[in-house]
Design an enzyme around this catalytic site. Sequence first.
Site, PDB file in Angstrom:
ATOM      1  N   LYS A  80     -48.807   6.626  53.803  1.00 42.33           N
ATOM      2  CA  LYS A  80     -48.658   8.103  54.369  1.00 42.33           C
ATOM      3  C   LYS A  80     -49.366   8.867  53.460  1.00 42.33           C
ATOM      4  O   LYS A  80     -49.676   8.638  52.198  1.00 42.33           O
ATOM      5  CB  LYS A  80     -47.223   8.539  54.263  1.00 42.33           C
ATOM      6  CG  LYS A  80     -46.787   9.547  55.020  1.00 42.33           C
ATOM      7  CD  LYS A  80     -45.267   9.979  54.976  1.00 42.33           C
ATOM      8  CE  LYS A  80     -44.829  11.411  55.605  1.00 42.33           C
ATOM      9  NZ  LYS A  80     -43.473  11.539  55.675  1.00 42.33           N
ATOM     10  N   SER A 155     -41.382  12.838  59.750  1.00 46.85           N
ATOM     11  CA  SER A 155     -42.530  13.157  59.723  1.00 46.85           C
ATOM     12  C   SER A 155     -43.549  11.908  59.253  1.00 46.85           C
ATOM     13  O   SER A 155     -44.686  12.054  59.631  1.00 46.85           O
ATOM     14  CB  SER A 155     -42.786  14.119  58.590  1.00 46.85           C
ATOM     15  OG  SER A 155     -42.428  13.295  57.329  1.00 46.85           O
ATOM     16  N   SER A 179     -37.178  11.226  57.575  1.00 45.99           N
ATOM     17  CA  SER A 179     -38.750  11.028  58.091  1.00 45.99           C
ATOM     18  C   SER A 179     -39.203   9.645  57.958  1.00 45.99           C
ATOM     19  O   SER A 179     -40.311   9.191  58.494  1.00 45.99           O
ATOM     20  CB  SER A 179     -39.518  11.807  57.252  1.00 45.99           C
ATOM     21  OG  SER A 179     -39.464  13.235  57.420  1.00 45.99           O
TER      22      SER A 179
HETATM   23  N1  GLN Z   1     -37.365  15.997  59.956  1.00 41.60           N
HETATM   24  C1  GLN Z   1     -36.653  16.661  58.577  1.00 41.60           C
HETATM   25  C2  GLN Z   1     -37.282  17.880  58.310  1.00 41.60           C
HETATM   26  O1  GLN Z   1     -38.120  18.315  59.282  1.00 41.60           O
HETATM   27  C3  GLN Z   1     -36.726  15.576  57.570  1.00 41.60           C
HETATM   28  C4  GLN Z   1     -38.379  15.534  56.966  1.00 41.60           C
HETATM   29  C5  GLN Z   1     -38.475  14.586  56.028  1.00 41.60           C
HETATM   30  O2  GLN Z   1     -37.828  13.654  55.797  1.00 41.60           O
HETATM   31  N2  GLN Z   1     -39.569  14.452  55.497  1.00 41.60           N
HETATM   32  O3  GLN Z   1     -37.349  18.351  57.405  1.00 41.60           O
END
Ligand code: GLN
Length: 475
Positions: A80, A155, A179
């Site tokens: 990532k 994400s 994410s």
């Molecule tokens: N979808 C969650 C957010 O928008 C989690 C993001 C993540 O785990 N980095 O904060």
Amino acid sequence: MAKLNELTIEEAARALRARECTVRELWDACSKAIEEKNPELNAYLEVFAADDAAIAAAQKRIDSEGENAPLLCGIPLAIKDNILIEGKIASAASKMLENYRATYDATVISKLKAQGALFLGRTNMDEFAMGSSTEHSAYGKTLNPIDTSRVPGGSSGGSAAAVAAHLAFAALGSDTGGSIRQPAALTGIVGLKPTYGAVSRSGLIAMGSSLDQIGPLAKSVEDARILYEAIRGKDVLDATTIPDGLYEARELPQSLRIGVPRHLLMEGVSADVLAAFEATLAKLTEAGHTLIDIELPTSAHALAAYYIIMPAEVSTNLARLDGIRYGHTARGETLLDDYIDSRTEGFGEETRRRVLLGTFVLSSGYIDAYYRKADAARVVLRREYDKAFESCDVIAFPTTLSPAFKFGEKSDPLSMYLEDIFTVTANLTGMPAISIPMGTVNRDGTALPVGIHFTAPHQAEQVLFAAGSAVQEAQ
Ligand code: GLN
């Protein structure tokens, strides 16, 4: 044999040792698949040139050490874009860090390099890991390989799409509120968020420091376990890392007591996702595991607490990106213009929204009303989970309310935030959690994958792998 890039890590490692293939062939199989599919999917933001020396070194090690060579030796992985690899750009999919080149390796990368793993490229993500769809990247969205009209989740959507489309054997992602697990569920693969502190965060571009963990996205539970074992461990560069747990030494229960908080499933879960969940639970009971009804009343407030604590930490962590010390720079008439213009141009809309929200909940007039309340809720949640684990080994619910959604479908930020309803609690409590494929549901004639989510007590990753294998075997 399946195409080389379609093998699991376990199978590829075996094939390498049996001399059925070479490290170079594994690399080339992934590169070819990337060339064919990445222009459409946009899973990778950058594909690295083959590192001939690393490939040769990995081959030599397998040839000389055979079974004793690490399992990840010679295995190409995707990383990532918020995890630092020395000499490579790490942009966190933001314009702010478009040209930022890492000056050192994240601890997870040093560990993987020491094992002889190879890196194919850096994968797309929501900017600074904020989002649940990979639509909030400054470099375009990533498509879900199962149905390209739909999001891959986020994400870590680039990492998930890369693994699901066999453009890598496995990948690393980061998980602050879901994410890793949510995109794994929406693309039909396995995703693990380790216990807070199990894996070093040194070299991870921080989002919410008390919530963030790096973890694997993989094609099987065993592959997730292999990657997790390779990256975990105490690290002098991250004071929050914990020594190895005592839990591992304990014997795993033969049959698992699976806690199911049915009251949480009443609202919002699609009927067919619920049916897939029930069918999976039924298979698990047939295999000898037991279901236990549990109640987690505070879970109803977890999402609200998360969306206060997370932006507070985001606003603090991103403060350093001011156009002066780091990141995208714009110059205006005054110093204040420099700050405002740099941050307005460098950050996308969702990032700015969260910085504003976080600054607000930490401001002196509101910190008691919002931040401190959310922090107190976090303690209550953790106690509630600890109590529930007195009567069960894992807690199960679906990873998401529904399968992958269409692009643009959740343009209202609140509807996007709702995606995280089941995943945020593991981050708030620091407990490990995993998403495992549990079949498919139909949308517009396409079978879309969905996942079952297990949470376990701190440092009980081995119990998660056992639960995951049980689901895998029952499929
Ligand atoms: N979808 C969650 C957010 O928008 C989690 C993001 C993540 O785990 N980095 O904060």
